[in-house]
Design an enzyme around this catalytic site. Structure first.
Site, PDB file in Angstrom:
ATOM      1  N   HIS A  46       0.848  -1.184   0.000  1.00  0.00           N
ATOM      2  CA  HIS A  46       0.000   0.000   0.000  1.00  0.00           C
ATOM      3  C   HIS A  46       0.887   1.238   0.000  1.00  0.00           C
ATOM      4  O   HIS A  46       1.938   1.263   0.645  1.00  0.00           O
ATOM      5  CB  HIS A  46      -0.901   0.006   1.246  1.00  0.00           C
ATOM      6  CG  HIS A  46      -1.396   1.383   1.621  1.00  0.00           C
ATOM      7  ND1 HIS A  46      -0.800   2.142   2.621  1.00  0.00           N
ATOM      8  CD2 HIS A  46      -2.417   2.130   1.131  1.00  0.00           C
ATOM      9  CE1 HIS A  46      -1.433   3.292   2.732  1.00  0.00           C
ATOM     10  NE2 HIS A  46      -2.414   3.311   1.837  1.00  0.00           N
ATOM     11  N   ARG A  87     -16.356   9.496  -4.101  1.00  0.00           N
ATOM     12  CA  ARG A  87     -16.669   8.328  -4.928  1.00  0.00           C
ATOM     13  C   ARG A  87     -16.386   7.065  -4.131  1.00  0.00           C
ATOM     14  O   ARG A  87     -15.233   6.680  -3.925  1.00  0.00           O
ATOM     15  CB  ARG A  87     -15.831   8.361  -6.200  1.00  0.00           C
ATOM     16  CG  ARG A  87     -16.312   7.396  -7.257  1.00  0.00           C
ATOM     17  CD  ARG A  87     -15.654   7.737  -8.582  1.00  0.00           C
ATOM     18  NE  ARG A  87     -16.254   6.994  -9.678  1.00  0.00           N
ATOM     19  CZ  ARG A  87     -15.826   5.811 -10.088  1.00  0.00           C
ATOM     20  NH1 ARG A  87     -14.809   5.231  -9.480  1.00  0.00           N
ATOM     21  NH2 ARG A  87     -16.415   5.198 -11.106  1.00  0.00           N
TER      22      ARG A  87
END
Length: 407
Positions: A211, A366
């Site tokens: 990540h 979103r």
């Protein structure tokens, strides 16, 4: 252009003036005695001046056309470098190219493209779906997601550039971290936030999940003062411990940090271990890396340069590990342990992660892009405990007691 206009004004004055004055106005001296005067007088002089003006205009037009062509070529080069056109538009970024906000947006666009191409080179049978989106409150983003490849089960690299008014919930979250945000009388806090974030979930349990996230935040307070800060980091979550991989990953990040200050890596390594702690499990999400947030010193330029170095370290710290293990053999039991560890990943992201919380609390966000970080598959088993002295127990020990990997 200015010179041509000046010449035209001089010619017009010359046309209205007596011949001697006209000659002086046009920069010509009277002929010496015995030499006949030049033909045409002021009218010819005006024609000459207009001819010079035409040449000046033509030269200006050619230069303007060349500049426009060069600008279009540069924009086309940028388009080819990126996964999609930038949220702010290439022309706007060029116009404000010296401003840090524009430079940061270009950096996150370049990082997205660089990482996507590196991942695609490792998993050539798969392709990234590129999804551009707009936020009606201001801004938008670009989501690049690869699913069900031969190497990666799910890999997403997102860019977002959003602006508008900070929600009360997001402001409350920031104040809880010590931010003193002075809103206007109507409670408004204009903000701009941009960043690149990625989570990569491989299929093979011997390839770790990775990540990264690098972001810039700016808030305008009631008196016009702007608060700004950077945040981000890169961290590794292996299913099984490979010490050689852990050393490579941490050493690469340390080298990026050391270019700016040798104190940064140990500071941000500890911050990473502390941040990715799953409190209700008593263990870390992975073996860490670096993490920082709310960094606003020593200067905006210096912090930006540091973030740039960290972003450039993403591919070299991770891709060699993927290439090394993506074809390793694995058992059904090892795959099942990977699924259980992914369950822990989901728990941290939904319960503790700041970025996920901010996204969910920001109007018009979103959701698909925010939850892109979650794996396609995960597993929870009741009271699962690995056998003592097993490889599963080995990684749990490191997650409970972080190690120094570079000294």
């Amino acid at each position: 252009m200015a010179a041509a206009a000046q010449l035209l004004r001089g010619a017009a004055r010359a046309a209205r003036a007596p011949p001697a004055l006209a000659r002086r106005a046009l920069g010509s001296a009277p002929p010496p005695p015995g030499v006949p005067a030049a033909r045409g007088g002021p009218r010819w002089a005006l024609a000459g001046a207009l001819g010079g003006l035409g040449l000046g205009l033509g030269l200006w037009r050619r230069r303007a056309a060349m500049a426009a062509g060069e600008e279009e070529e540069e924009e086309e080069r940028l388009r080819r470098r990126f996964m999609a056109p930038p949220v702010s538009g290439l022309r706007e970024l060029r116009r404000r190219r010296r401003e840090l906000r524009s430079r940061m947006e270009l950096l996150i666009m370049e990082t997205q493209a660089e990482v996507c191409r590196a991942l695609a080179a490792v998993d050539p049978g798969a392709a990234f779906a590129v999804d551009t989106w707009e936020r009606k409150e201001g801004g938008g983003g670009i989501s690049c997601v690869l699913q069900d490849g031969d190497v990666f089960e799910k890999a997403g690299v997102n860019v977002s550039v959003v602006f508008g008014q900070l929600s009360e919930e997001a402001a409350r979250q920031m104040r809880s971290r010590g931010k003193s945000l002075k809103a206007s009388a109507d409670g408004k806090l204009p903000f701009c936030a941009m960043g690149v974030s990625s989570v990569i979930h491989p299929k093979n349990p011997h390839v770790p999940t990775m990540h990264f996230n690098y972001r810039y935040f700016e808030i305008e307070e009631a008196d016009g003062t702007k608060q700004w800060w950077f945040g981000g980091g890169t961290d590794l979550t292996p299913t099984y411990l490979n010490e050689e991989d852990a050393v490579h990953f941490h050493k690469t990040l340390k080298e990026a940090c050391d270019k700016h200050d040798p104190k940064l890596y140990p500071k941000y390594k500890k911050w990473c271990d502390d941040y990715f702690f799953i409190k209700h499990r008593g263990e870390r999400r992975g073996i860490g890396g670096i993490f920082f947030d709310d960094v606003d010193s020593p200067s905006k330029e210096e912090v930006f340069q540091f973030v740039q170095s960290c972003a450039k370290a993403i591919v070299p710290c991770y891709i060699p590990i993927v290439k090394k293990h993506c074809h390793d053999a694995f058992t059904p039991e090892e795959k099942q342990w990977q699924q259980l560890r992914r369950g822990r990943y989901v728990e941290f992201n939904l319960v503790y992660d700041r970025g996920t919380k901010f996204g969910l609390l920001t109007p018009g966000s979103r959701i698909e892009s925010i939850l892109m970080s979650l794996p396609l598959t995960a597993r929870w088993e009741y009271m699962h405990t690995p056998p003592e002295s097993s490889r599963e127990a080995e990684i749990l020990e490191v997650l409970r007691n972080p190690k120094d990997w570079v000294h």
